[in-house]
Design a protein around this motif. Structure first.
Motif, PDB file in Angstrom:
ATOM      1  N   ILE A   7      28.033   5.415  16.776  1.00  0.00           N
ATOM      2  CA  ILE A   7      28.344   6.752  17.288  1.00  0.00           C
ATOM      3  C   ILE A   7      28.143   7.751  16.156  1.00  0.00           C
ATOM      4  O   ILE A   7      28.753   7.641  15.102  1.00  0.00           O
ATOM      5  CB  ILE A   7      29.780   6.811  17.844  1.00  0.00           C
ATOM      6  N   GLY A   8      27.289   8.733  16.411  1.00  0.00           N
ATOM      7  CA  GLY A   8      26.887   9.671  15.373  1.00  0.00           C
ATOM      8  C   GLY A   8      25.625   9.181  14.720  1.00  0.00           C
ATOM      9  O   GLY A   8      25.542   9.060  13.498  1.00  0.00           O
ATOM     10  N   ALA A   9      24.590   8.901  15.541  1.00  0.00           N
ATOM     11  CA  ALA A   9      23.407   8.189  15.045  1.00  0.00           C
ATOM     12  C   ALA A   9      22.103   8.958  15.223  1.00  0.00           C
ATOM     13  O   ALA A   9      21.034   8.370  15.138  1.00  0.00           O
ATOM     14  CB  ALA A   9      23.294   6.837  15.757  1.00  0.00           C
ATOM     15  N   SER A  10      22.161  10.257  15.443  1.00  0.00           N
ATOM     16  CA  SER A  10      20.924  10.993  15.725  1.00  0.00           C
ATOM     17  C   SER A  10      20.168  11.431  14.481  1.00  0.00           C
ATOM     18  O   SER A  10      19.001  11.817  14.559  1.00  0.00           O
ATOM     19  CB  SER A  10      21.231  12.231  16.588  1.00  0.00           C
ATOM     20  N   ARG A  11      20.824  11.370  13.310  1.00  0.00           N
ATOM     21  CA  ARG A  11      20.159  11.781  12.062  1.00  0.00           C
ATOM     22  C   ARG A  11      20.950  11.223  10.876  1.00  0.00           C
ATOM     23  O   ARG A  11      22.015  10.649  11.036  1.00  0.00           O
ATOM     24  CB  ARG A  11      20.066  13.309  11.963  1.00  0.00           C
ATOM     25  N   ALA A  31      24.241   6.474  19.832  1.00  0.00           N
ATOM     26  CA  ALA A  31      25.078   7.459  20.514  1.00  0.00           C
ATOM     27  C   ALA A  31      25.291   8.700  19.652  1.00  0.00           C
ATOM     28  O   ALA A  31      25.529   8.602  18.451  1.00  0.00           O
ATOM     29  CB  ALA A  31      26.426   6.846  20.884  1.00  0.00           C
ATOM     30  N   ALA A  32      25.201   9.868  20.275  1.00  0.00           N
ATOM     31  CA  ALA A  32      25.461  11.131  19.586  1.00  0.00           C
ATOM     32  C   ALA A  32      25.434  12.253  20.620  1.00  0.00           C
ATOM     33  O   ALA A  32      25.006  12.068  21.765  1.00  0.00           O
ATOM     34  CB  ALA A  32      24.444  11.393  18.481  1.00  0.00           C
ATOM     35  N   LYS A  33      25.866  13.414  20.179  1.00  0.00           N
ATOM     36  CA  LYS A  33      25.866  14.589  21.047  1.00  0.00           C
ATOM     37  C   LYS A  33      24.464  15.191  21.180  1.00  0.00           C
ATOM     38  O   LYS A  33      24.128  15.776  22.208  1.00  0.00           O
ATOM     39  CB  LYS A  33      26.831  15.633  20.484  1.00  0.00           C
ATOM     40  N   THR A  34      23.647  15.035  20.127  1.00  0.00           N
ATOM     41  CA  THR A  34      22.346  15.720  20.084  1.00  0.00           C
ATOM     42  C   THR A  34      21.309  15.039  20.965  1.00  0.00           C
ATOM     43  O   THR A  34      20.896  13.909  20.697  1.00  0.00           O
ATOM     44  CB  THR A  34      21.821  15.794  18.642  1.00  0.00           C
ATOM     45  N   THR A  35      20.877  15.758  21.997  1.00  0.00           N
ATOM     46  CA  THR A  35      19.838  15.246  22.888  1.00  0.00           C
ATOM     47  C   THR A  35      18.581  16.106  22.848  1.00  0.00           C
ATOM     48  O   THR A  35      17.543  15.717  23.393  1.00  0.00           O
ATOM     49  CB  THR A  35      20.350  15.188  24.339  1.00  0.00           C
ATOM     50  N   ASP A  36      18.664  17.271  22.204  1.00  0.00           N
ATOM     51  CA  ASP A  36      17.520  18.172  22.099  1.00  0.00           C
ATOM     52  C   ASP A  36      17.246  18.508  20.639  1.00  0.00           C
ATOM     53  O   ASP A  36      18.167  18.892  19.902  1.00  0.00           O
ATOM     54  CB  ASP A  36      17.766  19.470  22.871  1.00  0.00           C
ATOM     55  N   LEU A  62      22.295   6.990  24.099  1.00  0.00           N
ATOM     56  CA  LEU A  62      23.562   7.235  24.782  1.00  0.00           C
ATOM     57  C   LEU A  62      24.104   8.621  24.448  1.00  0.00           C
ATOM     58  O   LEU A  62      24.660   8.834  23.361  1.00  0.00           O
ATOM     59  CB  LEU A  62      24.591   6.174  24.370  1.00  0.00           C
ATOM     60  N   PRO A  63      23.945   9.597  25.337  1.00  0.00           N
ATOM     61  CA  PRO A  63      24.546  10.912  25.101  1.00  0.00           C
ATOM     62  C   PRO A  63      26.060  10.768  24.984  1.00  0.00           C
ATOM     63  O   PRO A  63      26.695  10.162  25.850  1.00  0.00           O
ATOM     64  CB  PRO A  63      24.160  11.712  26.349  1.00  0.00           C
ATOM     65  N   CYS A  64      26.635  11.300  23.907  1.00  0.00           N
ATOM     66  CA  CYS A  64      28.060  11.089  23.683  1.00  0.00           C
ATOM     67  C   CYS A  64      28.663  12.223  22.869  1.00  0.00           C
ATOM     68  O   CYS A  64      28.482  12.296  21.649  1.00  0.00           O
ATOM     69  CB  CYS A  64      28.287   9.749  22.973  1.00  0.00           C
ATOM     70  N   ASN A  65      29.364  13.096  23.554  1.00  0.00           N
ATOM     71  CA  ASN A  65      30.186  14.114  22.890  1.00  0.00           C
ATOM     72  C   ASN A  65      31.548  13.477  22.651  1.00  0.00           C
ATOM     73  O   ASN A  65      32.285  13.204  23.594  1.00  0.00           O
ATOM     74  CB  ASN A  65      30.314  15.348  23.775  1.00  0.00           C
ATOM     75  N   VAL A  66      31.895  13.222  21.398  1.00  0.00           N
ATOM     76  CA  VAL A  66      33.097  12.450  21.097  1.00  0.00           C
ATOM     77  C   VAL A  66      34.380  13.202  21.403  1.00  0.00           C
ATOM     78  O   VAL A  66      35.480  12.624  21.328  1.00  0.00           O
ATOM     79  CB  VAL A  66      33.116  11.973  19.630  1.00  0.00           C
ATOM     80  N   ARG A  67      34.286  14.467  21.774  1.00  0.00           N
ATOM     81  CA  ARG A  67      35.478  15.207  22.203  1.00  0.00           C
ATOM     82  C   ARG A  67      35.833  14.877  23.647  1.00  0.00           C
ATOM     83  O   ARG A  67      36.887  15.278  24.143  1.00  0.00           O
ATOM     84  CB  ARG A  67      35.254  16.707  22.032  1.00  0.00           C
TER      85      ARG A  67
END
Length: 280
Positions: A7-11, A31-36, A62-67
């Motif tokens: 989780i937190g894997a987009s960069r 998984a991470a929030k960033t999809t764009d 996996l789109p994932c906003n951890v909030r």
């Protein structure tokens, strides 16, 4: 084949952890929030997943906003369904603002607590029943050892990060003899990332994110849980304990070893009569 969720894997560090696990025969949930993709936030869960799949390995975006508690639950459940199980979960999501109390608005303080300690807590609660049922599984939080200098000048940020470390130390007592472990990991030096690029941090002050990812892999593969359960580990120190002696390949500047930002030794938090099995 083993499987992992990062989780937190987009960069940055999270991306490198996902790639390193994949190269070592893990199916990986990215998984991470960033999809764009944007100039401000380059890299997405899809770009990292594509890097893994291009090399012929298995990954799941996996789109994932951890909030959002449900999105964390969905990420875990998606991995269980797609991979047939989970062996390792890493919580690398983080919100950062290194400012003093008077310079940190309550809204930003709340964001850091929600993303850092609350998100980690939710991930643990959601994955732990599965790990305990199968009597195996490792949890890793990106959080520091507890020592006074860490708090200075960044108390609001430290509240959440140290809260994550408390989860590591405290939950370890509940996990003893279950086959499940929880660990913390933090870098010994500055690590290259999108933030360091934006801030133009000199190359000679940093190591590549691969050092942190390699330490994660060793934790994932560790068979002696007493070496990792409840421990707030440092990447370099843990790798040295595993036999690594040459760290030159991790330098961002190949000719200069970056300065260590972490103390060489940390204070013990144990008190007289304390032990891993103490109940009070």
């Amino acid at each position: 084949m083993k499987s992992a969720l990062v989780i937190g894997a987009s960069r940055g560090i999270g991306r490198r952890i996902a790639l390193t696990l994949s190269k070592n025969n893990y199916q990986v949930g990215v998984a991470a929030k960033t999809t764009d993709h944007t100039l401000e936030l380059p890299g997405t869960i899809y770009s990292v997943t594509n890097e893994i799949e291009t090399s012929g390995r298995t990954a799941l975006a996996l789109p994932c906003n951890v909030r959002d508690e449900q999105q964390i639950q969905n990420a875990i459940q998606s991995c269980l369904e797609a991979f047939g199980g989970l062996d390792f979960v890493v919580y690398n999501a983080g919100a950062i603002l290194w400012k003093k109390v008077l310079d940190t608005p309550v809204k930003r303080f709340d964001l850091m607590q929600e993303v850092n300690v609350r998100g980690a807590y939710i991930m643990i609660q959601k994955v732990l029943p599965y790990f305990l049922e199968k009597k195996a599984g490792k949890i890793l939080l990106v959080c520091p050892p507890i020592y006074s200098r860490f708090f200075k000048g960044k108390v609001p940020y430290s509240v959440g990060k140290v809260g994550m470390t408390v989860l590591v130390h405290g939950l370890a007592t509940e996990l003893e003899n279950t086959g499940v472990s929880i660990s913390g990991l933090w870098p010994a030096t500055a690590i290259e990332s999108h933030v360091t690029t934006v801030k133009n941090v000199p190359q000679e002050l940093m190591r590549k994110s691969s050092i942190f990812a390699d330490a994660c892999l060793h934790i994932a593969e560790e068979t002696n849980l007493s070496l990792i359960n409840g421990k707030a580990l440092i990447d370099e120190d843990f790798l040295r304990a595993k036999g690594v002696t040459d760290f030159s390949a991790y330098r961002c500047d190949p000719d200069k070893e970056p300065p260590r930002m972490m103390p060489k030794a940390f204070p013990s938090l144990l008190v007289e009569g304390d032990s891993l099995t103490s109940k009070l």
